[in-house]
Design an enzyme around this catalytic site. Structure first.
Site, PDB file in Angstrom:
ATOM      1  N   HIS A  40      49.698  43.300  40.632  1.00 44.62           N
ATOM      2  CA  HIS A  40      50.071  44.048  39.434  1.00 44.62           C
ATOM      3  C   HIS A  40      49.997  45.565  39.640  1.00 44.62           C
ATOM      4  O   HIS A  40      50.591  46.313  38.875  1.00 44.62           O
ATOM      5  CB  HIS A  40      49.255  43.601  38.207  1.00 44.62           C
ATOM      6  CG  HIS A  40      47.839  44.067  38.165  1.00 44.62           C
ATOM      7  ND1 HIS A  40      46.789  43.265  38.570  1.00 44.62           N
ATOM      8  CD2 HIS A  40      47.297  45.226  37.747  1.00 44.62           C
ATOM      9  CE1 HIS A  40      45.656  43.931  38.398  1.00 44.62           C
ATOM     10  NE2 HIS A  40      45.935  45.127  37.902  1.00 44.62           N
ATOM     11  N   ASP A  70      47.705  37.355  42.391  1.00 46.14           N
ATOM     12  CA  ASP A  70      47.581  38.767  42.048  1.00 46.14           C
ATOM     13  C   ASP A  70      47.114  39.589  43.249  1.00 46.14           C
ATOM     14  O   ASP A  70      46.259  40.462  43.148  1.00 46.14           O
ATOM     15  CB  ASP A  70      46.657  38.990  40.849  1.00 46.14           C
ATOM     16  CG  ASP A  70      46.765  40.410  40.297  1.00 46.14           C
ATOM     17  OD1 ASP A  70      47.826  41.044  40.480  1.00 46.14           O
ATOM     18  OD2 ASP A  70      45.787  40.901  39.688  1.00 46.14           O
ATOM     19  N   SER A 148      41.815  48.487  39.666  1.00 41.72           N
ATOM     20  CA  SER A 148      42.454  47.267  40.159  1.00 41.72           C
ATOM     21  C   SER A 148      42.809  47.416  41.627  1.00 41.72           C
ATOM     22  O   SER A 148      43.378  48.420  42.042  1.00 41.72           O
ATOM     23  CB  SER A 148      43.731  46.972  39.368  1.00 41.72           C
ATOM     24  OG  SER A 148      43.419  46.589  38.064  1.00 41.72           O
TER      25      SER A 148
END
Length: 185
Positions: A40, A70, A148
């Protein structure tokens, strides 16, 4: 990691959007370094740039990316005679609830190298994120936008997870999730 892409809007025309995340340099060859981050973080990006801790910036190529895990692998080319420092990889299958951990990331895309600490709250937590079911590590180290793709490390400095998400709601505080490093191998 910073990303950019061109968006076309019927009211505003074309404009560039940008994003930020973190990554972990996991290995290198004679000519390149390879980083792991979240899918992402780079999804839809037309340009991906990596800035290492030495402040050098590199154009990155997305080698592989999967939404179901992911995870994404990026490649950066070395400059002549250059060598990178790669992360030490641990074993997330040996974690225990209550174990101390540290999350490393780039909150807000401008505070690279920020560390937060916490403990492992749960192992093998089944979580659905954007309609995708994942089995993640739950912990209470602060994860902010831009973290992230960063490293979750154990007390020995070994990467045992890749920071992924947190639950943000007025009813919840301190619930963060990371992808176990054993899923990334």
């Amino acid at each position: 990691i910073s990303t950019s892409s061109v968006v076309t809007d019927r009211f505003f025309g074309q404009y560039v959007t940008s994003g930020a995340g973190s990554g972990v340099l996991i290995t290198q060859s004679n000519i390149a370094g390879y980083l792991i981050t979240n899918h992402h973080v780079i999804e839809g990006a037309e340009k991906v740039t990596v800035r290492l801790t030495n402040k050098e910036e590199y154009a990155a190529e997305v080698i592989n990316s999967t939404a179901t895990l992911d995870l994404a692998i990026l490649r950066i080319e070395k400059k002549s005679g250059e060598s990178f420092t790669t992360a030490s990889i641990g074993d997330s299958s040996k974690l225990i609830v209550g174990q101390k951990i540290v999350a490393i990331g780039n909150p807000l895309g401008s505070l690279g190298g920020t560390v937060t600490d916490g403990i492992v709250s749960a192992l093998d937590r089944n979580v659905s994120i954007d309609g995708i079911s994942m089995t993640l590590l739950q912990h209470n180290a602060a994860i902010s936008p831009g973290n992230s793709g960063g490293a979750l490390v154990n007390e020995y400095g070994q990467v045992i997870g890749i920071n992924s998400s947190k639950i943000a709601a007025t009813e919840f505080e301190g619930i963060s999730f990371s992808i176990p490093i054993t899923q990334a191998k």
